[in-house]
Write an enzyme that holds these catalytic residues in place. Structure first.
Site, mmCIF file in Angstrom:
data_model
loop_
_atom_site.group_PDB
_atom_site.id
_atom_site.type_symbol
_atom_site.label_atom_id
_atom_site.label_comp_id
_atom_site.label_asym_id
_atom_site.label_seq_id
_atom_site.Cartn_x
_atom_site.Cartn_y
_atom_site.Cartn_z
ATOM 1 N N HIS A 250 0.704 -1.262 0.016
ATOM 2 C CA HIS A 250 0.029 -0.019 0.125
ATOM 3 C C HIS A 250 0.890 1.354 -0.130
ATOM 4 C CE1 HIS A 250 -3.235 -2.548 1.528
ATOM 5 N NE2 HIS A 250 -2.366 -3.085 2.276
HETATM 6 C C1 BDR Z 1 -2.092 0.404 5.666
HETATM 7 O O1 BDR Z 1 -2.263 0.058 6.936
HETATM 8 C C2 BDR Z 1 -1.113 -0.449 7.438
HETATM 9 O O2 BDR Z 1 -1.072 -1.676 8.126
HETATM 10 C C3 BDR Z 1 -0.081 -0.248 6.317
HETATM 11 O O3 BDR Z 1 1.327 -0.143 6.656
HETATM 12 C C4 BDR Z 1 -0.824 0.429 5.320
HETATM 13 O O4 BDR Z 1 -0.281 2.052 5.702
HETATM 14 C C5 BDR Z 1 -2.993 -0.430 4.657
HETATM 15 O O5 BDR Z 1 -4.352 -0.361 5.168
#
Ligand code: BDR
Ligand code: CA
Length: 336
Positions: A250
């Site tokens: 992400h």
């Molecule tokens: C987001 O949540 C975190 O666990 C990850 O690092 C990312 O920023 C994805 O939903």
């Protein structure tokens, strides 16, 4: 025209490393289009102590201990989050990857003062990429509205037009501190609006790396190879928790959009963050309807709606594979 060193866009990353935060930081280090001025950390995936330590170690791995790391908020603005994200990122945040300690120490100014000083001192407007809960950004907006209004751009990894990942309604970063997300995305309250791009799960889950990409990284030199094991763990937990066979990096997708603007297709939208205490807490209601004055309020944010998955993967793989590790800083090697 190729961008020269002089035209590098100044960038700060606010993050909570985090396996995909690690990929995001390394991607910025591997990208000549930007100059990474600093990292601010926030509690999210794991505690502030861990996210700060991880950020320092990741920069040391890339041989960039010169980049300051300023710790920010240790908890959300109003209501402590019910849980962190150890199931996905492991107890330490890096999925069990043991990186040597850094010689560098956290910047004593702290995240918000660091952001203020950096925006004030940098002649070019700074791009801020926020890939953790938005607590630090909300505090920066509240304490330094005039400086915040000077940002070139805010790119956020968070939210979802469709379903959530941490609850059916909410994505982790927004869910962890919905009041902060409300401040930043719904009611920024700045003297001048900051161009804001919100990249949510709709884009990051559809541009995820595949198991084959993971093999490519494993065979690569340098930092790409170091990421393979934590990415494998990430894939395993997404399979277990969400039933998806993907490495959803992400945060790296959000940094890629800051590095190569236009990588993600966006649409203007009005985003409202749910700060109620019920099952929709942390939901982002994304109103993509055209502004005809009757159906929708004015757009505040550009929301990511699509991207070319292979183009994103190629950029990520090429850049992450090209960055060498500093001798002695790789996992299992002793730090000098
Ligand atoms: C987001 O949540 C975190 O666990 C990850 O690092 C990312 O920023 C994805 O939903
Ligand atoms: Ca993150």
């Amino acid at each position: 025209m190729t961008e020269s060193h002089q035209t590098r866009r100044p960038l700060v990353i606010d993050c909570d490393p985090g396996i995909d935060d690690m990929a995001a930081i390394l991607l910025a280090c591997a990208s000549p289009e930007v100059e990474l001025l600093g990292i601010t950390t926030v509690a999210g995936n794991v505690s502030l102590e861990h996210t700060t330590r991880n950020a320092l170690r990741i920069l040391a791995l890339a041989g960039r201990q010169d980049i300051p790391v300023a710790p920010g908020a240790a908890r959300p603005l109003v209501i402590p989050a019910p849980r962190r994200s150890q199931t996905i990122h492991g107890d330490d945040g890096l999925g069990g990857l043991v990186l040597p300690d850094s010689d560098a120490r956290p910047d004593p100014r702290g995240a918000v003062e660091f952001l203020a000083a950096t925006v004030r001192a940098t002649p070019e407007p700074v791009t801020l990429v926020a890939v953790g809960p938005l607590t630090n950004v909300a505090l920066f907006y509240a304490l330094y509205p005039d400086l915040a209004a000077r940002l070139a751009r805010l790119v956020v990894m968070g939210g979802s037009i469709g379903a959530g990942n941490v609850t059916p309604a909410a994505e982790f970063n927004v869910w962890h501190d919905p009041e902060a997300a409300y401040r930043v995305l719904t009611a920024p309250g700045l003297p001048r609006p900051v161009p804001t791009t919100l990249i949510g799960l709709d884009v990051t889950l559809t541009t995820a790396l595949t198991p084959a990409d993971l093999d490519t990284l494993r065979r690569s030199d340098g930092i790409g190879r170091v990421l393979a094991d934590p990415f494998q763990r990430y894939l395993d937990s997404y399979r277990r928790v969400l039933g998806l066979e993907v490495v959803a990096v992400h945060d790296a997708v959000a940094v890629l959009e800051a590095v190569l603007p236009g990588s993600i297709q966006v649409q203007p939208a009005r985003v409202t963050v749910d700060t109620t205490l019920g099952p929709s807490r942390g939901n982002t209601a994304v109103d993509l309807r055209a502004e005809d004055g009757a159906t929708a309020e004015p757009s505040t944010v550009q929301v990511g709606v699509a991207a070319d998955p292979r183009a994103i993967a190629e950029h990520l793989l090429t850049r992450l594979s090209s960055l060498p590790t500093r001798p002695g800083s790789g996992p299992g090697e002793s730090a000098q």
